[in-house]
Design a protein around this motif. Structure first.
Motif, mmCIF file in Angstrom:
data_model
loop_
_atom_site.group_PDB
_atom_site.id
_atom_site.type_symbol
_atom_site.label_atom_id
_atom_site.label_comp_id
_atom_site.label_asym_id
_atom_site.label_seq_id
_atom_site.Cartn_x
_atom_site.Cartn_y
_atom_site.Cartn_z
ATOM 1 N N GLU A 29 38.282 -17.886 39.719
ATOM 2 C CA GLU A 29 38.691 -17.652 41.111
ATOM 3 C C GLU A 29 37.458 -17.480 41.992
ATOM 4 O O GLU A 29 37.404 -18.026 43.104
ATOM 5 N N ARG A 30 36.489 -16.752 41.488
ATOM 6 C CA ARG A 30 35.253 -16.508 42.247
ATOM 7 C C ARG A 30 34.500 -17.824 42.501
ATOM 8 O O ARG A 30 33.988 -18.057 43.599
ATOM 9 N N ASN A 75 41.362 -14.884 59.752
ATOM 10 C CA ASN A 75 40.936 -16.281 59.677
ATOM 11 C C ASN A 75 40.253 -16.539 58.345
ATOM 12 O O ASN A 75 39.638 -15.633 57.771
ATOM 13 N N VAL A 76 40.371 -17.763 57.870
ATOM 14 C CA VAL A 76 39.621 -18.158 56.680
ATOM 15 C C VAL A 76 38.286 -18.710 57.160
ATOM 16 O O VAL A 76 38.172 -19.860 57.562
ATOM 17 N N ASP A 77 37.281 -17.853 57.166
ATOM 18 C CA ASP A 77 35.953 -18.251 57.622
ATOM 19 C C ASP A 77 34.908 -17.639 56.680
ATOM 20 O O ASP A 77 35.251 -16.992 55.686
ATOM 21 N N ALA A 78 33.645 -17.849 57.014
ATOM 22 C CA ALA A 78 32.565 -17.374 56.148
ATOM 23 C C ALA A 78 32.624 -15.854 55.966
ATOM 24 O O ALA A 78 32.405 -15.336 54.858
ATOM 25 N N LYS A 79 32.950 -15.135 57.024
ATOM 26 C CA LYS A 79 32.998 -13.673 56.949
ATOM 27 C C LYS A 79 34.093 -13.204 55.998
ATOM 28 O O LYS A 79 33.861 -12.347 55.130
ATOM 29 N N SER A 80 35.289 -13.757 56.136
ATOM 30 C CA SER A 80 36.408 -13.326 55.291
ATOM 31 C C SER A 80 36.194 -13.747 53.836
ATOM 32 O O SER A 80 36.552 -13.013 52.907
ATOM 33 N N LEU A 81 35.584 -14.906 53.627
ATOM 34 C CA LEU A 81 35.345 -15.363 52.255
ATOM 35 C C LEU A 81 34.273 -14.522 51.569
ATOM 36 O O LEU A 81 34.373 -14.224 50.370
ATOM 37 N N ASN A 82 33.255 -14.129 52.309
ATOM 38 C CA ASN A 82 32.235 -13.237 51.736
ATOM 39 C C ASN A 82 32.823 -11.874 51.398
ATOM 40 O O ASN A 82 32.479 -11.266 50.376
ATOM 41 N N SER A 83 33.721 -11.394 52.240
ATOM 42 C CA SER A 83 34.396 -10.124 51.959
ATOM 43 C C SER A 83 35.299 -10.252 50.738
ATOM 44 O O SER A 83 35.383 -9.328 49.918
ATOM 45 N N LEU A 84 35.958 -11.398 50.610
ATOM 46 C CA LEU A 84 36.821 -11.631 49.462
ATOM 47 C C LEU A 84 36.018 -11.660 48.165
ATOM 48 O O LEU A 84 36.476 -11.153 47.127
ATOM 49 N N LEU A 85 34.806 -12.209 48.217
ATOM 50 C CA LEU A 85 33.955 -12.266 47.028
ATOM 51 C C LEU A 85 33.580 -10.877 46.508
ATOM 52 O O LEU A 85 33.312 -10.711 45.323
ATOM 53 N N ALA A 104 40.838 3.024 46.963
ATOM 54 C CA ALA A 104 40.278 4.159 46.215
ATOM 55 C C ALA A 104 39.012 3.773 45.454
ATOM 56 O O ALA A 104 38.216 4.641 45.100
ATOM 57 N N TYR A 105 38.821 2.456 45.259
ATOM 58 C CA TYR A 105 37.677 2.008 44.468
ATOM 59 C C TYR A 105 36.674 1.195 45.293
ATOM 60 O O TYR A 105 35.994 0.315 44.786
ATOM 61 N N ASN A 106 36.612 1.535 46.589
ATOM 62 C CA ASN A 106 35.605 0.912 47.456
ATOM 63 C C ASN A 106 34.190 1.164 46.942
ATOM 64 O O ASN A 106 33.322 0.284 47.009
ATOM 65 N N LEU A 107 33.953 2.375 46.427
ATOM 66 C CA LEU A 107 32.627 2.714 45.903
ATOM 67 C C LEU A 107 32.284 1.822 44.714
ATOM 68 O O LEU A 107 31.159 1.326 44.614
ATOM 69 N N PHE A 108 33.243 1.624 43.826
ATOM 70 C CA PHE A 108 33.033 0.740 42.670
ATOM 71 C C PHE A 108 32.611 -0.651 43.132
ATOM 72 O O PHE A 108 31.638 -1.227 42.629
ATOM 73 N N ARG A 109 33.326 -1.189 44.117
ATOM 74 C CA ARG A 109 33.031 -2.542 44.593
ATOM 75 C C ARG A 109 31.702 -2.603 45.340
ATOM 76 O O ARG A 109 30.990 -3.609 45.292
ATOM 77 N N SER A 110 31.348 -1.517 46.030
ATOM 78 C CA SER A 110 30.062 -1.474 46.739
ATOM 79 C C SER A 110 28.894 -1.464 45.752
ATOM 80 O O SER A 110 27.892 -2.162 45.959
ATOM 81 N N ILE A 111 29.031 -0.666 44.682
ATOM 82 C CA ILE A 111 27.976 -0.630 43.657
ATOM 83 C C ILE A 111 27.805 -2.021 43.044
ATOM 84 O O ILE A 111 26.687 -2.515 42.862
ATOM 85 N N ARG A 112 28.928 -2.660 42.743
ATOM 86 C CA ARG A 112 28.884 -3.996 42.135
ATOM 87 C C ARG A 112 28.270 -5.022 43.079
ATOM 88 O O ARG A 112 27.459 -5.858 42.657
ATOM 89 N N ALA A 113 28.627 -4.948 44.361
ATOM 90 C CA ALA A 113 28.074 -5.877 45.345
ATOM 91 C C ALA A 113 26.562 -5.679 45.490
ATOM 92 O O ALA A 113 25.813 -6.652 45.644
ATOM 93 N N ASP A 114 26.109 -4.424 45.429
ATOM 94 C CA ASP A 114 24.669 -4.135 45.508
ATOM 95 C C ASP A 114 23.945 -4.728 44.305
ATOM 96 O O ASP A 114 22.852 -5.294 44.438
#
Length: 270
Positions: A85-86, A123-133, A213-223
């Motif tokens: 999917e990614r 909208n399906v744009d670069a910003k939303s797709l980067n957020s989805l990733l 509830a797991y925003n922190l988890f996703r932020s650590i992973r994105a970093d």
């Protein structure tokens, strides 16, 4: 009379042609549109609906290896779905960033992934797709296995045996799961029942990848991704602070389990 009959016949024929044309409009997209990537990947899974009797294994080391070996291929399969999917999202992002339009089929498949990960995009744009990733990303195998061991009592809990629930996920409608014997007065939650072990692992991963509830988890992973570093369980476990009411004590317990079971988390050579 003759003219009236001819007129009625022509009107009836026109209605039949219109009905056939309308039916074709309804059926052709269903026939021609390719199956979505999400559906293809999920339909390829052969569900696991039998759980070994781990409580019957008296040797602790043997039980741990058996538990990890049982769950490992299921975790790998679910991570492979997320990785596919990614990759699809990354390909669509490249198209958008090059100023090209997505096809109807590509947009439909993206919308299905947006829905799966509970991301409402205007909208399906670069910003939303980067957020989805940031949501659509794998979860380290060792972290999944350790948390499953913790939440299911090494696969021996009745929730794992009867409901294929290896991660203690709750549901809140009457009859949706198994009522825990320790449920407090006034509580309405049940421990969710899944149709297969695969469904439990999939739901757990989607929960971590979409729940606020797991925003922190996703932020650590994105970093870690931004640093091109390995997605390390030791660091990502800190993002599970909201998984349990015990919070920091729960994190310490998972980290301790991770350290003490390191040798069992590595698949033995055959």
């Amino acid at each position: 009379m003759k003219t009236g009959r001819i007129g009625s016949f022509i009107l009836a024929l026109a209605l039949v042609i219109l009905a056939i044309f309308s039916l074709r409009l309804l059926l052709i997209p269903t026939i021609d549109e390719p199956e979505s990537i999400v559906t293809q990947l999920e339909n390829a899974i052969d569900p696991v609906t039998q759980v070994p009797d781990f409580s019957a294994i008296t040797d602790v080391a043997e039980k741990k290896r058996a538990f990890f070996d049982f769950l490992r291929p299921i975790v790998q399969q679910q991570n492979a779905i997320i990785a596919s999917e990614r990759e699809f999202i990354t390909d669509m992002l490249a198209i958008v960033e090059n100023g090209n339009a997505l096809s109807d089929s590509q947009s439909a498949q993206l919308n299905q992934i947006f829905d799966k990960y509970l991301y409402a995009a205007r909208n399906v744009d670069a910003k939303s797709l980067n957020s989805l990733l940031k949501r659509v990303d794998i979860i380290p195998e060792s972290m999944v296995l350790i948390q499953a061991a913790n939440e299911s009592g090494w696969g021996s809990s009745r929730f794992a045996r009867e409901g294929f629930n290896f991660f203690g996920e709750w549901c809140f409608s009457n009859g949706c799961g198994i009522v825990p014997s320790s449920r407090g007065s006034g509580k309405t939650h049940e421990v969710k029942i899944f149709p297969s072990v695969d469904a439990s692992v999939s739901s757990y991963m989607r929960n971590l990848n979409s729940n606020t509830a797991y925003n922190l988890f996703r932020s650590i992973r994105a970093d870690l991704r931004a640093q091109e570093a390995e997605l390390n369980a030791d660091q990502l476990i800190y993002g599970l602070v909201n998984y349990s009411e015990r919070q920091e004590a729960y994190i310490d317990e998972l980290l301790d389990m991770l350290r003490h079971n390191a040798k069992y988390l590595v698949k033995a050579d055959v």
